[in-house]
Design a protein around this motif. Structure first.
Motif, PDB file in Angstrom:
ATOM      1  N   VAL A  20       0.868  -1.171   0.000  1.00  0.00           N
ATOM      2  CA  VAL A  20       0.000   0.000   0.000  1.00  0.00           C
ATOM      3  C   VAL A  20       0.903   1.219   0.000  1.00  0.00           C
ATOM      4  N   GLY A  21       0.893   1.967  -1.073  1.00  0.00           N
ATOM      5  CA  GLY A  21       1.835   3.069  -1.186  1.00  0.00           C
ATOM      6  C   GLY A  21       3.260   2.542  -1.168  1.00  0.00           C
ATOM      7  N   ALA A  22       4.063   3.086  -0.278  1.00  0.00           N
ATOM      8  CA  ALA A  22       5.481   2.717  -0.232  1.00  0.00           C
ATOM      9  C   ALA A  22       5.776   1.584   0.735  1.00  0.00           C
ATOM     10  N   VAL A  23       4.767   1.106   1.463  1.00  0.00           N
ATOM     11  CA  VAL A  23       5.038   0.110   2.497  1.00  0.00           C
ATOM     12  C   VAL A  23       4.354  -1.211   2.178  1.00  0.00           C
ATOM     13  N   ARG A  24       4.932  -2.279   2.722  1.00  0.00           N
ATOM     14  CA  ARG A  24       4.355  -3.611   2.583  1.00  0.00           C
ATOM     15  C   ARG A  24       3.844  -4.039   3.955  1.00  0.00           C
ATOM     16  N   ASN A  53       1.626   4.038  10.034  1.00  0.00           N
ATOM     17  CA  ASN A  53       0.417   4.827   9.824  1.00  0.00           C
ATOM     18  C   ASN A  53       0.641   5.728   8.609  1.00  0.00           C
ATOM     19  N   VAL A  54      -0.249   6.674   8.381  1.00  0.00           N
ATOM     20  CA  VAL A  54      -0.104   7.550   7.217  1.00  0.00           C
ATOM     21  C   VAL A  54       1.189   8.338   7.276  1.00  0.00           C
ATOM     22  N   LEU A  83      -4.842   3.474   5.310  1.00  0.00           N
ATOM     23  CA  LEU A  83      -4.109   2.366   4.698  1.00  0.00           C
ATOM     24  C   LEU A  83      -5.021   1.171   4.487  1.00  0.00           C
ATOM     25  N   VAL A  84      -5.911   0.922   5.443  1.00  0.00           N
ATOM     26  CA  VAL A  84      -6.873  -0.174   5.292  1.00  0.00           C
ATOM     27  C   VAL A  84      -7.822   0.124   4.135  1.00  0.00           C
TER      28      VAL A  84
END
Length: 279
Positions: A20-24, A53-54, A83-84
């Motif tokens: 999600v975005g830059a994170v796994r 978190n964001v 993120l969820v």
């Protein structure tokens, strides 16, 4: 219509992680995180839980070393409803928000039931001690092997780090909660893990202060609706206005709009005749 960039797309990566975005992130519930940690402790296997978190996601998008820090953790779970929501739009839904502020209660409850000692690092003087008292009151029989409120910047001092290492090695905790804020707490965990290879470390942010009730936490309904940031902003507007309004809120909107575009692109690429054609 061009495909959305990988920065806003979600794929199942590595050992089941969702990007999600830059994170796994690991698609786990809070109960599953607790079960995983307890099972690993029974087998003598240590680890690290990180809770992006964001704000952390935004920082990781700009800094490869922070992405690597998150990727290196055995468990990474979403401490943030945006993120969820983004994961759901992307078609790889995370089951729920899992916060450090909740894990400090559920993990210590499981530790108390098994007689496993815990250690608290973080907060101003007196806060970790108050958190210890609150946790022990909630979970009779909980063993808190130590608390430590290091001064800001202590991790740059060889003497201060040696003192903390000595305290931890002497206490031999099974669970260590580090509440220093990301990335300080998680860099500290990376530096200390070799000293306690069988322990689990949890980067828990403000969880120690929440447990001590020195900082009020948002009502549950606000957290469930992605509004915990607003509660904290109203409580500390001067300190948090720039972070939440200038940095995090626009980033969250970009993350969600990118996820929505990705969903629309996938629907369009399947075409109007794609339904009902699966075998």
């Amino acid at each position: 219509m061009p495909a959305p960039t990988a920065a806003v797309d979600a794929v199942v990566a590595g050992a089941g992680r969702v990007r999600v975005g830059a994170v796994r992130l690991d698609p786990l519930t809070e109960a599953q995180v607790v079960a995983h940690v307890m099972d690993a402790l029974e087998r003598g296997v240590g680890g690290h839980v990180v809770t992006p978190n964001v704000d952390i996601c935004r920082a990781a998008a700009r800094d490869a070393s922070l992405r690597a820090l998150i990727d290196a953790a055995e468990l990474a779970v979403a401490d943030g409803m945006p993120l969820v929501w983004a994961s759901r739009l992307l078609g790889h839904p995370l089951p729920e928000r899992v916060t450090g502020a909740d894990l400090i209660w559920s993990l210590t409850g499981a530790a108390a039931a098994r007689g496993l000692p815990v250690y608290l690092i973080g907060g101003p003087p007196g806060v970790a001690g108050a958190a210890r008292d609150a946790l022990c009151e909630r979970h009779p029989g909980l063993v808190v092997a130590g608390v430590h409120a290091p001064p800001y910047g202590f991790e740059t001092s060889a003497a201060a780090m040696a003192e903390l290492r000595g305290r931890l090695v002497a206490a031999r905790p099974s669970l260590v909660f580090a509440g220093l804020g990301f990335p300080r707490q998680d860099r500290l965990v990376a530096a200390l893990r070799a000293d306690l290879p069988d322990a689990w470390f949890v980067g828990c942010g403000a969880a120690i202060a929440f447990a001590a009730r020195s900082v009020r936490r948002a009502p549950e309904w606000m957290g469930d609706h992605g509004l915990e940031w607003l509660f904290r902003l109203l409580g500390e507007p001067r300190r948090l206005a720039r972070r939440y309004l200038v940095d995090d809120l626009p980033f969250a909107l970009r993350l969600l709009s990118g996820a929505l575009l990705s969903r629309a692109f996938r629907s369009r690429s399947r075409g109007p005749g794609s339904r009902g054609q699966r075998t």
